[in-house]
Design an enzyme around this catalytic site. Structure first.
Site, PDB file in Angstrom:
ATOM      1  N   LYS A 261       0.833  -1.198   0.000  1.00  0.00           N
ATOM      2  CA  LYS A 261       0.000   0.000   0.000  1.00  0.00           C
ATOM      3  C   LYS A 261       0.873   1.256   0.000  1.00  0.00           C
ATOM      4  O   LYS A 261       2.023   1.222   0.448  1.00  0.00           O
ATOM      5  CB  LYS A 261      -0.874   0.016   1.258  1.00  0.00           C
ATOM      6  CG  LYS A 261      -1.925  -1.070   1.342  1.00  0.00           C
ATOM      7  CD  LYS A 261      -2.685  -0.971   2.650  1.00  0.00           C
ATOM      8  CE  LYS A 261      -3.766  -2.043   2.735  1.00  0.00           C
ATOM      9  NZ  LYS A 261      -4.859  -1.788   1.788  1.00  0.00           N
TER      10      LYS A 261
ATOM     11  N   ARG B 232     -10.600 -11.019   1.358  1.00  0.00           N
ATOM     12  CA  ARG B 232     -11.536 -11.976   0.754  1.00  0.00           C
ATOM     13  C   ARG B 232     -10.967 -13.386   0.759  1.00  0.00           C
ATOM     14  O   ARG B 232     -11.734 -14.360   0.785  1.00  0.00           O
ATOM     15  CB  ARG B 232     -11.917 -11.511  -0.652  1.00  0.00           C
ATOM     16  CG  ARG B 232     -10.805 -11.485  -1.667  1.00  0.00           C
ATOM     17  CD  ARG B 232     -11.095 -10.576  -2.847  1.00  0.00           C
ATOM     18  NE  ARG B 232     -10.994  -9.167  -2.473  1.00  0.00           N
ATOM     19  CZ  ARG B 232     -11.222  -8.167  -3.321  1.00  0.00           C
ATOM     20  NH1 ARG B 232     -11.569  -8.413  -4.585  1.00  0.00           N
ATOM     21  NH2 ARG B 232     -11.114  -6.929  -2.920  1.00  0.00           N
TER      22      ARG B 232
END
Length: 474
Positions: free
Chosen positions: A247, A321
């Site tokens: 990130k 996920r």
């Protein structure tokens, strides 16, 4: 710990005092005209009464609703931020609204103080005592007893989310959860070796770069109804660097809150246990760090989930996920729940769509979706229904595996793709996914909390259980 008492009469107090007034009744108050207070919704004003005591007037407007009462109570607590003790004068309110005002005050007065070694005397303090003056002590107190567990669960979740990641690794998170056994929950913690034996390949792939091993926490509440439990599945990524697809540094510190879904699920279980809900419930929490190391998984790696599905990892920052895929598949197979609701700070795209005001609601079951939305509106934890169409699942087809974890191209509806990905692992079990990215942290204070951790989802799930699962016939 905050103590809350309901009393009949108002006595002279050294505490800050707050009067909760409707628009119609505010003019009868002696102090109100002097400070220009009208009792409008979202209005609060402070002044000194005839005895020199600090008094806060908080308005509810003309509509006497639970939401108005909660917000008035919260604004009163915010206006008395230096007080360790607060007296709410709620004699104008019905018992249910007085109890809701206490909810608002309790939520707004929360502070995370565990790491303050030299607190600033001018900083707001965590409220220690709340007295509520009412006409009907018994009725208001009884209603409060049904609401207080949701408050306790929310504050528990906030405390977890506020912790820095070095104090809340997966192992330390699990240790905090073990303490919930004192409230009657059965707590099971499964280590990395167990995860490997059970086939949690997707979750273990996420954990490969971290020196802190992952674990699965399972919280069980038996209830008294002989029925399949409702299951809460929580993403518990205790810190998320993004992995190899790292990130940007800007605001990466907020990734300590990437376990807010697991915190909310745990807080909801605490709420059910404390109010002795008759409904059986289970929370399954995937606790893991997504770090960068020599063994980190790579984009293009293929992992195998609990149910045998092979997943091509397109982006290592789409890790939540993967964790939820294993947790959902395992829960569906072993718990066989009446319904599954997962909570996760899953995508940035849901923040683009909804901002910081609502969480995204995706569901395979229309009745469950409607009840979740109604529960959210009732407790000020609002949801917004999002599309879940076959086209989103089609976009996740992989050339080399059964499915890929995301679509790599820019300007894609990642929140919708993520929900379609998770739906595969929920199977035919009634299921809903709450993407709480954007609401797990308050970026500015409001009537129900200061800036920081919100505990979003706890009271919503508690309300859902009371709406849908606390009847013998389901």
């Amino acid at each position: 710990m905050l103590t809350v008492r309901f009393r009949h009469r108002l006595r002279h107090e050294t505490a800050a005092r707050a009067r909760l007034l409707t628009e119609a009744g505010a003019h009868a108050d002696i102090l109100a005209p002097a400070i220009g207070f009208r009792g409008h919704a979202d209005e609060a004003a402070a002044g000194r009464d005839a005895d020199g005591r600090l008094t806060v007037l908080a308005g509810m407007g003309a509509a006497a609703t639970p939401t108005a009462a909660r917000r008035a109570g919260g604004r009163a607590a915010a206006a008395a931020i230096a007080a360790k003790r607060l007296v709410l004068d709620a004699r104008e309110l019905t018992p249910d609204l007085a109890a809701e005002a206490a909810v608002g005050a309790s939520l707004r007065a929360w502070r995370f103080e565990a790491l303050k070694t030299r607190p600033d005397p001018d900083e707001p303090k965590r409220l220690a005592h709340l007295d509520v003056i009412v006409h009907d002590k018994r009725a208001a107190g009884a209603i409060w007893e049904t609401l207080a567990p949701g408050v306790a669960g929310t504050l528990f979740a906030r405390d977890l989310v506020a912790e820095p990641s070095n104090r809340l690794t997966p192992t330390l998170f699990a240790a905090r959860l073990r303490a919930l056994a004192a409230d009657g929950l059965k707590v099971e913690i499964h280590d990395a070796a167990w995860l490997k034996r059970e086939g949690f390949g997707a979750m273990l792939g996420v954990a490969r770069g971290s020196a802190n091993p992952p674990c699965l926490a399972v919280l069980r509440w038996k209830g008294t109804i002989d029925a399949p439990p409702v299951a809460f599945v929580g993403k518990g990524v205790t810190f998320d660097t993004g992995g190899v697809d790292i990130k940007p540094a800007d605001r990466m510190w907020e990734m300590r809150a990437d376990m807010a879904g697991a915190a909310a699920a745990a807080g909801a279980m605490l709420a059910l246990a404390r109010r002795r809900s008759p409904a059986p419930a289970v929370a399954v929490l995937g606790l893991v760090e997504n770090m960068i190391g020599a063994e980190s998984q790579r984009p293009s790696d293929v992992v195998r989930a609990v149910d045998g599905t092979t997943i091509e990892v397109i982006d290592t920052d789409a890790e939540g996920r993967l964790v939820l895929a294993d947790c959902l598949a395992w829960t569906r197979r072993t718990v066989r729940p009446a319904a599954m609701i997962d909570l996760a700070t899953l995508t940035g795209s849901i923040v683009v769509a909804l901002g910081h005001h609502r969480a995204g609601l995706f569901a395979s079951d229309t009745a469950l979706a409607a009840q979740l939305a109604a529960a959210g509106e009732a407790v000020d934890e609002k949801l917004w229904p999002m599309p879940l169409e076959e086209a989103y699942a089609e976009a996740l087809k992989s050339d080399i595996a059964d499915i890929k974890n995301c679509v790599a191209e820019r300007f894609q509806p990642d929140a919708c793709h993520a929900a379609a990905f998770l739906k595969r692992f929920a199977g035919d079990t009634p299921w809903a996914h709450l993407d709480i990215a954007g609401v797990e942290l308050r970026h500015e204070a409001d009537a129900l909390g200061p800036e920081g951790a919100s505990g979003f989802g706890v009271r919503l799930l508690d309300r859902l259980v009371s709406l849908r699962f606390e009847e013998e016939d389901g």
